[in-house]
Design a protein around this motif. Structure first.
Motif, PDB file in Angstrom:
ATOM      1  N   THR A   1      47.957   2.035  17.274  1.00  0.00           N
ATOM      2  CA  THR A   1      47.487   0.652  17.268  1.00  0.00           C
ATOM      3  C   THR A   1      46.433   0.404  18.338  1.00  0.00           C
ATOM      4  OG1 THR A   1      49.379   0.063  18.665  1.00  0.00           O
ATOM      5  CG2 THR A   1      49.597  -0.307  16.299  1.00  0.00           C
ATOM      6  N   LEU A   2      46.447   1.199  19.399  1.00  0.00           N
ATOM      7  CA  LEU A   2      45.400   1.089  20.428  1.00  0.00           C
ATOM      8  C   LEU A   2      44.129   1.813  19.988  1.00  0.00           C
ATOM      9  CD1 LEU A   2      44.422   0.310  23.267  1.00  0.00           C
ATOM     10  CD2 LEU A   2      45.470   2.411  24.109  1.00  0.00           C
ATOM     11  N   LEU A   3      44.305   2.935  19.264  1.00  0.00           N
ATOM     12  CA  LEU A   3      43.166   3.761  18.885  1.00  0.00           C
ATOM     13  C   LEU A   3      42.219   3.036  17.927  1.00  0.00           C
ATOM     14  CD1 LEU A   3      41.900   6.576  19.156  1.00  0.00           C
ATOM     15  CD2 LEU A   3      43.253   7.283  17.160  1.00  0.00           C
ATOM     16  N   ILE A   4      42.768   2.229  17.026  1.00  0.00           N
ATOM     17  CA  ILE A   4      41.934   1.542  16.027  1.00  0.00           C
ATOM     18  C   ILE A   4      40.908   0.619  16.683  1.00  0.00           C
ATOM     19  CG2 ILE A   4      41.954  -0.112  14.119  1.00  0.00           C
ATOM     20  CD1 ILE A   4      44.631   1.131  13.255  1.00  0.00           C
ATOM     21  N   PRO A   5      41.310  -0.340  17.536  1.00  0.00           N
ATOM     22  CA  PRO A   5      40.285  -1.186  18.183  1.00  0.00           C
ATOM     23  C   PRO A   5      39.354  -0.405  19.101  1.00  0.00           C
ATOM     24  CG  PRO A   5      42.458  -1.608  19.127  1.00  0.00           C
ATOM     25  CD  PRO A   5      42.668  -0.770  17.908  1.00  0.00           C
ATOM     26  N   MET A   6      39.859   0.666  19.721  1.00  0.00           N
ATOM     27  CA  MET A   6      38.985   1.462  20.582  1.00  0.00           C
ATOM     28  C   MET A   6      37.901   2.153  19.763  1.00  0.00           C
ATOM     29  SD  MET A   6      41.277   3.150  23.648  1.00  0.00           S
ATOM     30  CE  MET A   6      39.776   3.613  24.510  1.00  0.00           C
ATOM     31  N   LEU A   7      38.255   2.674  18.582  1.00  0.00           N
ATOM     32  CA  LEU A   7      37.271   3.320  17.721  1.00  0.00           C
ATOM     33  C   LEU A   7      36.250   2.320  17.193  1.00  0.00           C
ATOM     34  CD1 LEU A   7      39.488   5.829  15.680  1.00  0.00           C
ATOM     35  CD2 LEU A   7      37.813   6.357  17.468  1.00  0.00           C
ATOM     36  N   ILE A   8      36.724   1.131  16.832  1.00  0.00           N
ATOM     37  CA  ILE A   8      35.802   0.087  16.365  1.00  0.00           C
ATOM     38  C   ILE A   8      34.839  -0.299  17.480  1.00  0.00           C
ATOM     39  CG2 ILE A   8      35.640  -2.313  15.602  1.00  0.00           C
ATOM     40  CD1 ILE A   8      38.320  -1.907  14.157  1.00  0.00           C
ATOM     41  N   SER A   9      35.360  -0.448  18.689  1.00  0.00           N
ATOM     42  CA  SER A   9      34.510  -0.804  19.839  1.00  0.00           C
ATOM     43  C   SER A   9      33.503   0.299  20.143  1.00  0.00           C
ATOM     44  CB  SER A   9      35.377  -1.066  21.068  1.00  0.00           C
ATOM     45  OG  SER A   9      36.231  -2.154  20.867  1.00  0.00           O
ATOM     46  N   ALA A  10      33.957   1.565  20.096  1.00  0.00           N
ATOM     47  CA  ALA A  10      33.062   2.687  20.358  1.00  0.00           C
ATOM     48  C   ALA A  10      31.960   2.767  19.309  1.00  0.00           C
ATOM     49  CB  ALA A  10      33.857   3.989  20.394  1.00  0.00           C
ATOM     50  N   LEU A  11      32.316   2.509  18.040  1.00  0.00           N
ATOM     51  CA  LEU A  11      31.316   2.519  16.967  1.00  0.00           C
ATOM     52  C   LEU A  11      30.283   1.420  17.175  1.00  0.00           C
ATOM     53  CD1 LEU A  11      30.383   3.679  14.238  1.00  0.00           C
ATOM     54  CD2 LEU A  11      31.904   2.033  13.118  1.00  0.00           C
ATOM     55  N   ALA A  12      30.748   0.228  17.555  1.00  0.00           N
ATOM     56  CA  ALA A  12      29.822  -0.882  17.800  1.00  0.00           C
ATOM     57  C   ALA A  12      28.880  -0.564  18.956  1.00  0.00           C
ATOM     58  CB  ALA A  12      30.614  -2.154  18.095  1.00  0.00           C
ATOM     59  N   VAL A  13      29.429   0.022  20.026  1.00  0.00           N
ATOM     60  CA  VAL A  13      28.606   0.395  21.178  1.00  0.00           C
ATOM     61  C   VAL A  13      27.557   1.425  20.778  1.00  0.00           C
ATOM     62  CG1 VAL A  13      28.651   1.623  23.390  1.00  0.00           C
ATOM     63  CG2 VAL A  13      30.309  -0.176  22.943  1.00  0.00           C
ATOM     64  N   THR A  14      27.961   2.401  19.951  1.00  0.00           N
ATOM     65  CA  THR A  14      27.058   3.482  19.542  1.00  0.00           C
ATOM     66  C   THR A  14      25.928   2.984  18.651  1.00  0.00           C
ATOM     67  OG1 THR A  14      28.871   5.081  19.659  1.00  0.00           O
ATOM     68  CG2 THR A  14      26.940   5.727  18.393  1.00  0.00           C
ATOM     69  N   LEU A  15      26.199   2.016  17.779  1.00  0.00           N
ATOM     70  CA  LEU A  15      25.197   1.555  16.811  1.00  0.00           C
ATOM     71  C   LEU A  15      24.366   0.379  17.326  1.00  0.00           C
ATOM     72  CD1 LEU A  15      27.263   1.727  13.488  1.00  0.00           C
ATOM     73  CD2 LEU A  15      25.593   3.380  14.360  1.00  0.00           C
ATOM     74  N   VAL A  16      25.017  -0.589  17.933  1.00  0.00           N
ATOM     75  CA  VAL A  16      24.331  -1.835  18.308  1.00  0.00           C
ATOM     76  C   VAL A  16      23.565  -1.696  19.613  1.00  0.00           C
ATOM     77  CG1 VAL A  16      24.651  -4.275  18.892  1.00  0.00           C
ATOM     78  CG2 VAL A  16      25.999  -3.238  17.052  1.00  0.00           C
ATOM     79  N   ARG A  17      24.206  -1.094  20.605  1.00  0.00           N
ATOM     80  CA  ARG A  17      23.594  -1.045  21.934  1.00  0.00           C
ATOM     81  C   ARG A  17      22.256  -0.316  21.966  1.00  0.00           C
ATOM     82  NH1 ARG A  17      25.816   1.265  27.456  1.00  0.00           N
ATOM     83  NH2 ARG A  17      26.667   2.859  26.077  1.00  0.00           N
ATOM     84  N   PRO A  18      22.095   0.869  21.330  1.00  0.00           N
ATOM     85  CA  PRO A  18      20.789   1.544  21.379  1.00  0.00           C
ATOM     86  C   PRO A  18      19.665   0.715  20.769  1.00  0.00           C
ATOM     87  CG  PRO A  18      22.479   3.043  20.588  1.00  0.00           C
ATOM     88  CD  PRO A  18      23.097   1.693  20.621  1.00  0.00           C
ATOM     89  N   ALA A  19      19.946   0.060  19.636  1.00  0.00           N
ATOM     90  CA  ALA A  19      18.917  -0.740  18.975  1.00  0.00           C
ATOM     91  C   ALA A  19      18.515  -1.937  19.828  1.00  0.00           C
ATOM     92  CB  ALA A  19      19.423  -1.207  17.612  1.00  0.00           C
ATOM     93  N   ALA A  20      19.514  -2.619  20.420  1.00  0.00           N
ATOM     94  CA  ALA A  20      19.214  -3.797  21.242  1.00  0.00           C
ATOM     95  C   ALA A  20      18.461  -3.414  22.510  1.00  0.00           C
ATOM     96  CB  ALA A  20      20.522  -4.516  21.601  1.00  0.00           C
ATOM     97  N   ILE A  21      18.888  -2.326  23.162  1.00  0.00           N
ATOM     98  CA  ILE A  21      18.242  -1.901  24.406  1.00  0.00           C
ATOM     99  C   ILE A  21      16.823  -1.415  24.149  1.00  0.00           C
ATOM    100  CG2 ILE A  21      18.306  -0.181  26.265  1.00  0.00           C
ATOM    101  CD1 ILE A  21      21.353  -0.371  26.168  1.00  0.00           C
ATOM    102  N   SER A  22      16.612  -0.658  23.071  1.00  0.00           N
ATOM    103  CA  SER A  22      15.263  -0.168  22.752  1.00  0.00           C
ATOM    104  C   SER A  22      14.302  -1.322  22.525  1.00  0.00           C
ATOM    105  CB  SER A  22      15.310   0.744  21.516  1.00  0.00           C
ATOM    106  OG  SER A  22      16.031   1.925  21.789  1.00  0.00           O
TER     107      SER A  22
END
Length: 336
Positions: free
Chosen positions: A252-273
């Motif tokens: 139950t902890l792994l699911i939100p952590m994976l969702i958060s990691a996926l969001a960080v991986t996809l959204v953050r690079p595009a926004a920062i660039s």
């Protein structure tokens, strides 16, 4: 590409790979002071006769000091050169890491954690070096690549942290940081030119640049999107030991952590660039300002969650929803 790094050395593909390795190492080493240390929280609490919650709160202290230090490292790299500032910061952070290992009481440990955080201001130079070392059309792709690798490292970091804890006790993550920092120091010495070997850039006032950045609403909005996404992830991992104390299962902890990691991986690079493109000529200062927004937000969020007590899980759930809506509203306002 910046003229400072335009001269080819050997094979072009090998040079690009070498640069990518340096950028990736800067990203990966950033997990040692926090993620890799998480499995050692109980051991630290026992060693220094303090509570696990107090140790978790020290993560917020580290992040706040780091956020301030990068405000210095970025502008200094614009003025004195990326290589000089990077190497100096690596030395300071390594001394702080060794000091943590040698600490005999908790206040001394916190002091050297602060020294380590001051040196860790070099983490911000990863974004600036992407601007310097790669063509404009390649920067978003490069950030996605190395942040994807970072996301994979996030998934593996508990295992690595557990192995280091089992093998070297709580000092393991600090040993790992020092070894990786030494390798990065040597690598940076070999591939980055010194300031004196690079063409001089037109002098720009740091204060003037910061004023220009503060007045650019799109820059602030792009970094705020990155901050909201990162805050969800960072706040979650920083209170992981407290969550397990509430008997939450690994799945139950792994699911939100994976969702958060996926969001960080996809959204953050595009926004920062998109944000960095607005101030590519002052990449160090721009990266410092943006990263400060991101890490101050993360530090405040994690500190607030650590004090949520019995309402921790509900507070996390509500925060995720609020931050997500806030991010979407901010994205809709970009360019207006």
């Amino acid at each position: 590409m910046s003229e400072s790094y335009s001269q080819p050395v050997g094979d072009a593909k090998r040079q690009q790979l070498s640069r990518f390795i340096l950028i990736t190492c800067i990203s990966l080493i950033s997990f040692f002071p926090i993620n890799i240390l998480l499995p050692s929280f109980p051991a630290l609490a026992v060693k220094f006769d303090t509570s696990t919650a107090e140790v978790a709160l020290s993560i917020s202290l580290f992040t706040l000091v780091f956020a301030i230090s990068q405000l210095i490292a970025g502008p200094f790299s614009d003025k004195f050169g990326r290589k000089e500032v990077l190497l100096g910061c690596i030395v300071v952070s390594t001394l702080g890491s060794i000091g943590c290992v040698l600490a005999t009481d908790y206040p001394t440990f916190l002091l050297f954690r602060a020294v380590q955080a001051i040196g860790c201001g070099f983490f911000v130079l990863g974004h600036a070096l992407v601007e310097d070392l790669f063509e404009e059309q390649d920067r978003a792709r490069i950030r996605i690549y190395y942040m994807t690798l970072s996301g994979s490292f996030v998934a593996l970091s508990p295992l690595l942290g557990s192995w280091l804890q089992t093998t070297f006790d709580w000092q393991g993550s600090f040993y790992g940081f020092a070894v990786m920092a030494l390798g990065m120091f040597i690598h940076a010495c070999l591939i980055l030119p010194s300031k004196t070997a690079s063409p001089e850039r037109a002098p720009v006032s740091i204060i003037a640049t910061l004023k220009s950045i503060a007045g650019n609403r799109d820059f602030i909005r792009y970094w705020w999107i990155a901050a909201l996404v990162f805050a969800c992830y960072f706040a979650l991992i920083s209170v992981t030991p407290l969550i397990f104390m509430d008997h939450m299962t690994t799945i139950t902890l792994l699911i939100p952590m994976l969702i958060s990691a996926l969001a960080v991986t996809l959204v953050r690079p595009a926004a920062i660039s998109a944000a960095m493109l607005l101030f590519s000529s002052s990449a160090g200062t721009a990266a410092s300002a943006g990263n400060s927004i991101m890490f101050f937000t993360a530090a405040i969020s994690s500190a607030a969650l650590a004090q949520a007590g019995a309402n921790l899980l509900m507070t996390i759930a509500i925060s995720f929803i609020v931050f997500s809506i806030w991010g979407m509203v901010t994205n809709a306002r970009v360019g207006r």
